[in-house]
Write a protein that holds these residues in place. Structure first.
Motif, PDB file in Angstrom:
ATOM      1  N   ILE A 537     -46.639  38.473  58.299  1.00 47.79           N
ATOM      2  CA  ILE A 537     -45.492  38.505  57.378  1.00 47.79           C
ATOM      3  C   ILE A 537     -45.252  37.118  56.780  1.00 47.79           C
ATOM      4  CG2 ILE A 537     -43.536  38.009  58.950  1.00 47.79           C
ATOM      5  CD1 ILE A 537     -41.980  40.198  57.481  1.00 47.79           C
ATOM      6  N   LEU A 538     -45.727  36.085  57.456  1.00 48.67           N
ATOM      7  CA  LEU A 538     -45.484  34.721  56.979  1.00 48.67           C
ATOM      8  C   LEU A 538     -46.533  34.262  55.960  1.00 48.67           C
ATOM      9  CD1 LEU A 538     -44.585  33.099  60.430  1.00 48.67           C
ATOM     10  CD2 LEU A 538     -43.021  34.047  58.728  1.00 48.67           C
ATOM     11  N   LYS A 540     -48.528  33.703  52.597  1.00 50.05           N
ATOM     12  CA  LYS A 540     -47.950  33.402  51.291  1.00 50.05           C
ATOM     13  C   LYS A 540     -47.860  34.650  50.401  1.00 50.05           C
ATOM     14  CE  LYS A 540     -48.252  30.185  47.432  1.00 50.05           C
ATOM     15  NZ  LYS A 540     -47.945  31.177  46.439  1.00 50.05           N
ATOM     16  N   LYS A 541     -48.921  35.431  50.353  1.00 49.66           N
ATOM     17  CA  LYS A 541     -48.912  36.588  49.452  1.00 49.66           C
ATOM     18  C   LYS A 541     -47.757  37.542  49.807  1.00 49.66           C
ATOM     19  CE  LYS A 541     -51.828  40.347  51.348  1.00 49.66           C
ATOM     20  NZ  LYS A 541     -51.081  41.030  52.228  1.00 49.66           N
ATOM     21  N   ASN A 542     -47.466  37.658  51.099  1.00 47.86           N
ATOM     22  CA  ASN A 542     -46.402  38.563  51.531  1.00 47.86           C
ATOM     23  C   ASN A 542     -45.018  37.983  51.266  1.00 47.86           C
ATOM     24  OD1 ASN A 542     -48.245  40.473  52.352  1.00 47.86           O
ATOM     25  ND2 ASN A 542     -48.409  39.622  54.426  1.00 47.86           N
ATOM     26  N   VAL A 543     -44.887  36.702  51.560  1.00 44.66           N
ATOM     27  CA  VAL A 543     -43.598  36.046  51.299  1.00 44.66           C
ATOM     28  C   VAL A 543     -43.305  36.068  49.796  1.00 44.66           C
ATOM     29  CG1 VAL A 543     -42.324  33.868  51.433  1.00 44.66           C
ATOM     30  CG2 VAL A 543     -43.781  34.585  53.350  1.00 44.66           C
ATOM     31  N   SER A 559     -36.518  34.659  60.086  1.00 48.22           N
ATOM     32  CA  SER A 559     -35.653  35.111  61.181  1.00 48.22           C
ATOM     33  C   SER A 559     -36.125  36.458  61.719  1.00 48.22           C
ATOM     34  CB  SER A 559     -34.198  35.180  60.725  1.00 48.22           C
ATOM     35  OG  SER A 559     -33.962  36.360  60.004  1.00 48.22           O
ATOM     36  N   ARG A 560     -36.548  37.347  60.828  1.00 47.70           N
ATOM     37  CA  ARG A 560     -37.033  38.642  61.291  1.00 47.70           C
ATOM     38  C   ARG A 560     -38.311  38.494  62.110  1.00 47.70           C
ATOM     39  NH1 ARG A 560     -33.942  42.963  58.444  1.00 47.70           N
ATOM     40  NH2 ARG A 560     -32.392  41.387  57.961  1.00 47.70           N
TER      41      ARG A 560
END
Ligand code: ADP
Ligand code: MG
Length: 698
Positions: A537-538, A540-543, A559-560
């Motif tokens: 989730i961290l 780059k493409k996802n953020v 935080s999640r």
């Protein structure tokens, strides 16, 4: 006798009640808020609150609560009574618009991953008027979102609503291109099929593992499991039937469209499916359903287990998330249409989903990642941890024909050109019920099958909506300004198929050969465990994607990530500690007292017959002693590992240690204990065994 239609929704402040209790003006304003997100004026809020209170009191309510879904995965509520002191010493019942709209729970103990600390000390709850208020346990429950004062989401509902809005926005852009200016809004719908186990409450209470962890941590295989397939869709036992009838009634009163129920594959396993609803409401309803399932079970002397893997050796429980997109005019965008133009539109939305699932396999995978679900995915009973899509032979052939500019063989012998040719009618093929696919097209909806039974469906739908919104955005950006729309559309669909066909797989997802092909040839992800999946989730493409659609801020993502990983570690750590406790305080003493009694028997026997060899007893005593030693040393190893785990501060490192060390030690301890169980007299075994748990409810 009261019929279902008499009491259906009787505990819900739904549209029928709003119409009858509110003035025409107030009703109209409220509808505008619900349908179009218009902000609510003070006087309207007060009028709604007053009507809600009257209605709730008429139905026996004494309290109200802002009902919300913090990141713990379950729902939270803090009850306030309506009472307010009257000058004459009595009380009056009060509830203002302000209390309806906003609440300030002292919620500092909910996980926030540092968010509240970073922003504001306290969070607040805000009314979600799109989900009806309802009465539960004499309390008026008002569905709310839970945020920090900085507006950072501390719950699951807020990002879900944002993801629905993102998808709506992009889908409307696409529909405009197809001349659908009449459509005001596109919503996603979900029908979650919920699996669960029922066990006898008395037996449950004798097992610490079930009580503390919701699953058995020990248990030798019973002589009979699920191999006969005699439970699936089998006759429902009387006690279970009574439970289901009661459950339906409670759910119907709450306006939940409980529709089908049947026995599942494993003994003691069942399923309940509602009729689908708008995602936000379906999510609230699924949370309520899980809660009511447990409550009703208790009334019947049963316990409802929602854990993904309560028993080793038989199937675990999942949740199938049936998902579709529809316009406010009632058109399902995943239904092939009647005209060539409608078909092109259908194919574009279909391609948007294909692209989304391929581009964001990692987000979909991590949206269902929990310690419990790690026992299912890839364990030959649930879909594998590799995400792929099932489209069925017919639709796959159509896509292939488009990709290669070749004729679609079952169709007219011409090359398929979108916008010119009518697609064949895809009737829902009942023979191709591919149950091994994680993401299957089932005629007019997709069935995402990786969810765990105890998961909130919010997470999966946030990621799914977000990923599809992103595909639609890419399409809309490209198509909005082209001169030759049809050619551009055709090319884009072709390109999507070319670029993303690796995600389409119609074969058996449980096959080892598929996992090899998927990962080695197709380059699909195989994120086997929660600590493997969550860090993606961290990336780059996802953020970038999630923040660009305003579904999460960077801080919310961080935080999640931390909260989910921390939950994982905590959950497994509780299991490990429970195992130590049960092994030391229950299993070892039981084995010892059995060995002692056998020894006594042997001594007594040899008193009568001194020449007796006592082979059976001696063998057994030595076996039991060996097991006791084995259990003692495996327990010590697990204890040391727990101490080591507790010294790790970094969440990622801690979760990796759980995955690599603690879970291994737990498995080793279980093996010796289960072997010991198999040679220990039932009379001595300290808690109910698998046969009683799985076959005990008649
Ligand atoms: P099964 O998968 O057991 O054959 P169905 O396909 O009839 O059963 O339905 C499974 C679930 O899918 C139900 O909850 C149903 O309401 C839901 N469902 C049906 N149509 C749609 C749709 N268009 N969008 C979302 N969910 C749907
Ligand atoms: Mg299904």
């Amino acid at each position: 006798m009261k019929t279902v239609s008499d009491y259906f929704g009787s505990l819900v402040f739904d549209d029928r009640i709003m119409k009858s209790k509110l003035s025409a003006d107030v009703y109209r304003s409220l509808k505008k808020t619900i349908d179009e997100g218009a902000s609510l004026k003070n006087d309207v809020a007060n009028a709604v609150a007053s009507a809600m209170k009257e209605w709730a009191i008429e139905h026996g309510a004494t309290h109200f609560t802002h009902w919300f879904q913090p990141l713990t995965g379950i729902t939270a509520e803090k009850h306030d009574s309506f009472i307010s002191p009257a000058p004459d010493g009595g009380v009056i019942m009060e509830f203002s618009g302000k209390e309806l709209i906003k609440g300030e729970p002292d919620a500092s103990s909910f996980p926030s991953g540092g968010l509240r600390a970073t922003f504001e000390a306290r969070g607040y709850t805000a009314w979600d008027p799109t989900s009806y208020a309802f009465i539960k346990d004499k309390t008026l429950c008002i569905p709310t979102a839970f945020c920090s004062y900085g507006g950072e989401a501390l719950d699951k509902k807020t990002p879900l609503l944002r993801s629905m809005e993102a998808l709506n926005k992009q889908a409307l852009r696409i529909l405009k291109l197809f001349g659908r200016d009449d459509v005001k809004c596109v919503r996603t719908s979900v029908g979650p099929e919920q699996e669960y186990f029922l066990v006898d409450k008395e037996m449950y209470e004798k097992r610490k593992d079930l009580m503390f962890c919701g699953r058995t941590l020990f248990g030798a295989k019973p002589p009979k499991g699920q191999e006969m397939d005699d439970h699936y869709f089998g006759v429902i036992k009387p006690r279970v039937a009574e439970y289901m009838a009661d459950l339906n009634e409670e759910l119907w009163k709450l306006g939940i469209l409980a529709k089908t129920e049947h026995n599942e594959v494993a003994p003691a396993q069942h399923e309940l499916a509602p009729i689908y609803a708008t995602t936000n409401i379906a999510t609230d309803h699924n949370q309520i359903t899980m809660e009511i399932m447990q409550k009703v079970a208790s009334k019947h002397g049963l316990v409802c287990l929602l854990h993904e893997k309560p028993f080793a050796g038989v199937n675990g429980s999942g949740k199938h998330n049936n998902w579709s997109m529809a316009t406010d005019k009632g058109d399902n965008l995943l239904t092939p249409g009647e005209t060539p133009y409608e078909n092109a539109q259908f194919l574009l939305f279909l391609c948007a989903v294909i692209k989304a699932v391929d581009d964001y396999q990692d987000l979909l995978r991590l949206s269902v990642a929990t310690a419990g679900n790690d026992h299912r995915l890839g364990a030959n009973e649930a879909p594998p941890a590799v995400i792929s899509m099932f489209l069925g032979d017919e639709l796959t052939a159509v896509l292939k024909a488009i990709e290669n500019d070749t004729p679609y063989s079952n169709h007219e012998k011409t090359v398929m050109k979108l916008g010119v040719h009518v697609l064949p009618k895809f009737t829902r093929d009942t023979t191709d019920r591919n149950r091994t696919s994680p993401f299957a097209f089932t005629g007019n909806k997709f069935e995402f099958r990786m969810l765990g039974s105890s998961n909130s469906i919010a997470c999966a739908n946030i990621m799914l909506n977000a990923a599809v919104a992103e595909s639609l955005k890419v399409y809309a950006d490209r198509l909005e300004n082209v001169e030759d729309f049809e050619t551009a559309l055709h090319d884009m669909i072709k390109k999507t198929i070319k670029d993303h066909k690796r995600i389409i797989f119609n074969g058996n997802g449980y096959d080892d050969a598929w996992i090899k092909e998927a990962t080695e040839k197709r380059g699909l992800l195989n994120l086997k465990t929660t600590p493997d999946a969550l860090p993606t989730i961290l990336e780059k493409k996802n953020v970038d994607m999630l923040t660009s659609h305003k579904i999460f801020s960077k801080a919310e993502i961080q935080s999640r990530y931390e909260i989910t990983l921390d939950n994982y570690s905590k959950q497994v750590n509780i299991e490990a500690e429970t195992m130590v406790d049960m092994a030391r305080k229950e299993i070892l003493p039981a084995i010892e007292s059995y060995a002692k009694d056998i020894s006594k028997t042997l001594i007594a026997k040899t008193k009568v017959l001194p020449e007796l060899p006592g082979k059976y007893e001696k063998n057994l005593i030595s076996k039991l002693s060996a097991y006791a030693d084995g259990i003692d040393s495996a327990t010590s190893e697990l204890e040391s590992a727990i101490i080591e785990f507790k010294a790790i501060e970094d969440v990622t490192e801690a979760a990796n240690f759980i995955r690599d060390v603690i879970l291994q030690k737990m498995a080793e301890l279980r093996v010796v204990c289960d072997e010991a169980e198999a040679v220990t007299s039932e009379k001595y075994w300290p808690f109910p065994t698998y046969d009683k748990l799985l076959f005990g409810v008649r």
